[in-house]
Design a protein around this motif. Structure first.
Motif, PDB file in Angstrom:
ATOM      1  N   GLN A  45      -7.094   7.631  -0.349  1.00  0.00           N
ATOM      2  CA  GLN A  45      -6.003   7.653   0.633  1.00  0.00           C
ATOM      3  C   GLN A  45      -4.720   8.118  -0.058  1.00  0.00           C
ATOM      4  O   GLN A  45      -3.923   8.854   0.514  1.00  0.00           O
ATOM      5  CB  GLN A  45      -5.759   6.256   1.237  1.00  0.00           C
ATOM      6  N   LEU A 103      -0.423   3.372   9.930  1.00  0.00           N
ATOM      7  CA  LEU A 103      -0.883   2.311   9.025  1.00  0.00           C
ATOM      8  C   LEU A 103      -0.240   0.973   9.407  1.00  0.00           C
ATOM      9  O   LEU A 103      -0.886  -0.075   9.403  1.00  0.00           O
ATOM     10  CB  LEU A 103      -0.549   2.666   7.577  1.00  0.00           C
ATOM     11  N   LEU A 152      -5.787  -1.746   3.788  1.00  0.00           N
ATOM     12  CA  LEU A 152      -5.569  -0.291   3.902  1.00  0.00           C
ATOM     13  C   LEU A 152      -6.280   0.453   2.772  1.00  0.00           C
ATOM     14  O   LEU A 152      -6.774   1.560   2.963  1.00  0.00           O
ATOM     15  CB  LEU A 152      -4.075   0.038   3.906  1.00  0.00           C
ATOM     16  N   PHE A 159       0.825  -1.204   0.000  1.00  0.00           N
ATOM     17  CA  PHE A 159       0.000   0.000   0.000  1.00  0.00           C
ATOM     18  C   PHE A 159       0.863   1.260   0.000  1.00  0.00           C
ATOM     19  O   PHE A 159       0.719   2.131  -0.860  1.00  0.00           O
ATOM     20  CB  PHE A 159      -0.935   0.015   1.215  1.00  0.00           C
ATOM     21  N   LEU A 188      -9.732   1.068   3.921  1.00  0.00           N
ATOM     22  CA  LEU A 188      -9.946   1.840   5.157  1.00  0.00           C
ATOM     23  C   LEU A 188     -10.568   3.194   4.793  1.00  0.00           C
ATOM     24  O   LEU A 188     -10.035   3.907   3.938  1.00  0.00           O
ATOM     25  CB  LEU A 188      -8.583   2.043   5.839  1.00  0.00           C
TER      26      LEU A 188
END
Lengths: 318, 318
Positions: free
Chosen positions: B135, A176, A130, A79, A133
């Motif tokens: 993100q 994270l 992630l 990520f 999220l």
């Protein structure tokens, strides 16, 4: 599973720090009693896929956990790798494309599985959770960490006081990484001592998430061939795990004598007791240091290749 | 549109700071020349829907922009309101449900449009774009801001040095607010002097996004009835904009004489010149301060209600 005292002896040997040690012992005892393997978390940055022996210090410890009957959750940090360091300052963290990441992860795994037991390892890509999220959840996690906590981290303290910019996204990365532990419900996390802040932050996160908190096992950082600086490809003081047997043997022979004991401790399965005996034998001149170093080189090359390769490398060296 | 010198006189009067002033003037001149209204950004927190006269200082300036021919982008910060302050420490920022936000926003707008011209206002909810921000994009924006920059902000400096926790999500909020300016491509943003860091950060973001940078116009913070502390409902020194004409009149009559000139400057359209003349008339005893204060109370009640209401309130006061 091996019995508790055997596991404790193996797993705590040559470790820099275990936090908290009591909880670590209880986890092991319970695992043995219930015959339930512990989940050992290890996070890896796929943007640096060429491993050297410095990386194997933690990996060897993970393998010892597996040999004791436990399971490794190997988390590939794809990520953040896909983001890299947007400031462009950090050359070791360029943003990677999905194709890069796939290729790097494959190289990385091929090398890691020279050490880890694939049957006792689950590979995870943290983009799976992630990426999903929400901003709201991210903000809630951020709200549990303070700037003061973060600036207490060694490297950040130094940078803050010497006016070297700390960018806000760098504050996000430990968050994270800590969240990864919540996601995989890690029982134990292994890392280098330089990861202490992040490893401990995960404990706070698990507490917030009403989970049992992981114990944290930190391994020392291995010095490179110069015996002073951290082993690193870019410093030219590294032994790559894909170096030829002859190169590997020769490089190990080039190190100064005092470093030899450190390499015995962190790159072989020799116990601290056995290393102390060797040290005394050398001091009393019962053993020649050169012979002890050849034995070290032979052990390491054998572990990475096999006895025949180590014998040949030894013969070439003479 | 009004001519440049008229606009400049009105818009810069009683302002605390304009950054950069040159660019502000050029923007105005260009708008007049091309007959293209400027987009004036104003961000509002819907978790505090009850306005008092302190809030009207910026709103009145926005109305002056509209009267000069410009357009207001009124941004309701519903995105962060839905998160609130997850630490629970900040009682003025409880997390709001979608229904709360809808209700609060309606109350808020009803009050704001007593001052702003709805025909020259676009209402935005920032969840529309912040909810869709990935993100990855968020991390890229975070990477443009440093911890050092953030800690240079007045309130953060104080909290950092007095060990009052600054939570990481609080570092995110200025970033999101600055991103709002990029999204609406603001030409000018108005706010209180306490918003200086956030207002200027938006300029950096627009530069990064290759947009013309907004000019920033900051209004002074209005003191409450005590003449010392910032006007605030919770301090009990506020005049609510929904107070009855009689209450409003009476509260204004209760302030100390020196505060009167501040209220003339920030709560009426009187020019600085005219206020100076009044001050001199009082000093030379040509005008009685009580009469000047009654006139102020009458002006303010008239603006919030009408002349008849002000007359009645005045009569009740005598």
């Amino acid at each position: 599973m091996k019995d508790l005292s055997t596991q404790l002896a193996i797993l705590t040997d040559s470790v820099a720090e275990i936090v908290p040690l009591d909880a670590f012992k209880v986890k092991l005892a319970t695992a043995i009693e219930t015959q339930t393997p512990l989940r050992i978390k290890f996070g890896a940055d796929p943007s640096r896929p060429d491993l050297h022996l410095g990386h194997t210090v933690v990996l060897r410890k993970l393998r010892q956990f597996q040999d004791c009957g436990h399971h490794v959750d190997f988390i590939i940090g794809d990520f953040t790798a896909s983001i890299g360091d947007p400031t462009g300052r950090n050359k070791t963290r360029p943003p990677l494309t999905a194709a890069d990441i796939a290729a790097y992860s494959e190289t990385y795994q091929a090398q890691v599985f020279q050490i880890l037991d694939p049957k006792k390892t689950t590979v995870h890509y943290n983009s799976h959770w992630l990426g999903a999220l929400s901003q709201t959840d991210l903000i809630r996690w951020l709200s549990t960490v303070t700037v003061q906590q973060l600036l207490a981290r060694d490297d950040f303290t130094k940078r803050y006081h010497s006016q070297v910019p700390i960018h806000l996204h760098e504050c996000l990365y430990p968050v994270l990484q800590a969240y990864d532990s919540v996601h995989v419900r890690a029982d134990i996390e292994c890392g280098g001592t330089d990861q202490k802040f992040n490893l401990l932050l995960a404990r706070d996160f698990q507490k917030t998430a009403d989970q049992p908190q992981q114990a944290v096992l930190m391994m020392p950082i291995l010095e490179g061939l110069d015996g002073e600086k951290k082993m690193s490809k870019s410093l030219g003081n590294a032994i790559g795990i894909t170096d030829t047997p002859a190169d590997m043997f020769g490089k190990i022979m080039s190190i100064a004598d005092p470093l030899m004991f450190r390499y015995y401790a962190l790159l072989t399965d020799w116990s601290s007791k056995r290393i102390d005996d060797l040290r005394q034998a050398i001091e009393s001149e019962a053993t020649h240091p050169m012979d002890a170093k050849k034995q070290l080189a032979h052990l390491i090359v054998t572990e990475r290749y096999d006895t025949a390769a180590a014998d040949t490398a030894h013969a070439q060296f003479e």
